[in-house]
Write a protein that holds these residues in place. Structure first.
Motif, PDB file in Angstrom:
ATOM      1  N   VAL A 162      43.883  42.012  38.552  1.00 17.70           N
ATOM      2  CA  VAL A 162      43.722  40.563  38.708  1.00 17.70           C
ATOM      3  C   VAL A 162      43.610  39.940  37.317  1.00 17.70           C
ATOM      4  O   VAL A 162      42.757  40.329  36.525  1.00 17.70           O
ATOM      5  N   LYS A 163      44.526  38.987  37.037  1.00 20.34           N
ATOM      6  CA  LYS A 163      44.515  38.301  35.743  1.00 20.34           C
ATOM      7  C   LYS A 163      44.324  36.798  35.891  1.00 20.34           C
ATOM      8  O   LYS A 163      44.107  36.102  34.901  1.00 20.34           O
ATOM      9  N   ASP A 164      44.419  36.322  37.140  1.00 20.32           N
ATOM     10  CA  ASP A 164      44.141  34.919  37.400  1.00 20.32           C
ATOM     11  C   ASP A 164      43.688  34.777  38.839  1.00 20.32           C
ATOM     12  O   ASP A 164      43.714  35.737  39.609  1.00 20.32           O
ATOM     13  N   THR A 165      43.282  33.582  39.213  1.00 21.91           N
ATOM     14  CA  THR A 165      42.669  33.372  40.532  1.00 21.91           C
ATOM     15  C   THR A 165      43.664  32.961  41.612  1.00 21.91           C
ATOM     16  O   THR A 165      43.263  32.621  42.722  1.00 21.91           O
ATOM     17  N   THR A 166      44.951  33.006  41.315  1.00 18.78           N
ATOM     18  CA  THR A 166      45.953  32.619  42.299  1.00 18.78           C
ATOM     19  C   THR A 166      45.824  33.472  43.560  1.00 18.78           C
ATOM     20  O   THR A 166      45.807  34.698  43.499  1.00 18.78           O
ATOM     21  N   GLY A 167      45.724  32.794  44.692  1.00 18.56           N
ATOM     22  CA  GLY A 167      45.671  33.496  45.981  1.00 18.56           C
ATOM     23  C   GLY A 167      44.343  34.133  46.306  1.00 18.56           C
ATOM     24  O   GLY A 167      44.250  34.913  47.258  1.00 18.56           O
ATOM     25  N   MET A 168      43.306  33.820  45.560  1.00 17.76           N
ATOM     26  CA  MET A 168      41.996  34.392  45.850  1.00 17.76           C
ATOM     27  C   MET A 168      40.933  33.296  45.828  1.00 17.76           C
ATOM     28  O   MET A 168      41.156  32.223  45.259  1.00 17.76           O
ATOM     29  N   PRO A 169      39.787  33.535  46.445  1.00 15.50           N
ATOM     30  CA  PRO A 169      38.728  32.513  46.437  1.00 15.50           C
ATOM     31  C   PRO A 169      38.172  32.329  45.030  1.00 15.50           C
ATOM     32  O   PRO A 169      38.121  33.269  44.230  1.00 15.50           O
ATOM     33  N   LEU A 170      37.752  31.115  44.733  1.00 15.83           N
ATOM     34  CA  LEU A 170      37.263  30.797  43.393  1.00 15.83           C
ATOM     35  C   LEU A 170      35.769  31.083  43.216  1.00 15.83           C
ATOM     36  O   LEU A 170      35.318  31.359  42.104  1.00 15.83           O
ATOM     37  N   TYR A 171      35.005  31.007  44.310  1.00 16.00           N
ATOM     38  CA  TYR A 171      33.556  31.076  44.163  1.00 16.00           C
ATOM     39  C   TYR A 171      33.043  32.417  43.631  1.00 16.00           C
ATOM     40  O   TYR A 171      32.048  32.427  42.876  1.00 16.00           O
ATOM     41  N   PRO A 172      33.680  33.573  43.942  1.00 23.51           N
ATOM     42  CA  PRO A 172      33.171  34.805  43.322  1.00 23.51           C
ATOM     43  C   PRO A 172      33.348  34.803  41.808  1.00 23.51           C
ATOM     44  O   PRO A 172      32.487  35.288  41.069  1.00 23.51           O
TER      45      PRO A 172
END
Length: 220
Positions: A162-172
């Motif tokens: 994982v290198k960016d938050t694309t497609g994943m929740p931001l809060y973690p």
């Protein structure tokens, strides 16, 4: 505290910890009924003459402590450094109270067994002189505040998956950032007339302390 420290110390450095393999899988009652722990100092101290752990706090502390001891002894420990540390705490009651007492207080407040596993890995690395006592205290405080489910994101960032938050929740990522473990930089912004639909994706990487923390809570 002065009475529990010797029991914890003797159990932690015991030569007979092989039977602790099923701590996470079996309940405390099953383990006590099997009589596996009858001669283990910390067990004798916590369950006393009743031979059973009735109080929910004592039961949790017992399970967390046994898991900690199992994990501490399951990794590689430099024999000379272990001997050096044992001599230090045997000859310095203040050091034993400060360090082993702190560990017990943290264990007593844990809910998830994964946290006592992380703490044991950190403590082993401290005994192996890979981290200082100050770093152990800092890292153990991060463990206390860490959400267990967020460790998978920490692992994914560490491994480069994982290198960016694309497609994943931001809060973690926000939580890991607040702990000082993750750096972020804006990648893209989506602005909507509805506030709930607005989103800012970010590039992510571990901070220096984040990389070190992950290594020492997971690697033996």
């Amino acid at each position: 505290m002065d009475k529990i420290i010797p029991s914890f110390k003797d159990s932690l450095f015991s030569d007979s910890t092989e039977f602790l393999g099923d701590v996470a899988e079996l309940g405390i009652d099953s383990l006590l009924d099997d009589g596996l722990f009858k001669d283990f100092p910390i067990v004798g101290f916590l369950i006393g003459v009743t031979k059973t752990a009735q109080n929910i706090h004592d039961r949790n502390l017992l399970k967390q402590t046994l898991n900690f001891i199992k994990q501490f002894n399951s990794g590689k420990i430099d024999v000379e450094k272990l001997k050096k540390y044992r001599n230090e705490i045997n000859s310095n009651n203040k050091k034993a109270e400060e360090e082993l007492g702190r560990v017990l207080i943290i264990l007593n407040n844990n809910v998830e067994l994964q946290k006592s596993t992380m703490l044991a890995n950190l403590f082993r690395n401290y005994v192996n002189e890979k981290i200082t006592w100050s770093e152990f205290c800092e890292f153990s405080e991060i463990v206390r505040m860490l959400f267990i489910n967020d460790v998978k994101y920490l692992r994914a960032i560490y491994s480069g998956k994982v290198k960016d938050t694309t497609g994943m929740p931001l809060y973690p990522i926000d939580r890991l950032t607040s702990l000082g473990l993750v750096n972020t930089a804006t990648k893209s912004m989506v602005v909507s007339s509805m506030a709930s639909s607005s989103r800012t994706d970010k590039y992510v990487n571990l901070t220096a302390i984040g990389g070190k923390f992950y290594q020492y809570i997971t690697f033996n």
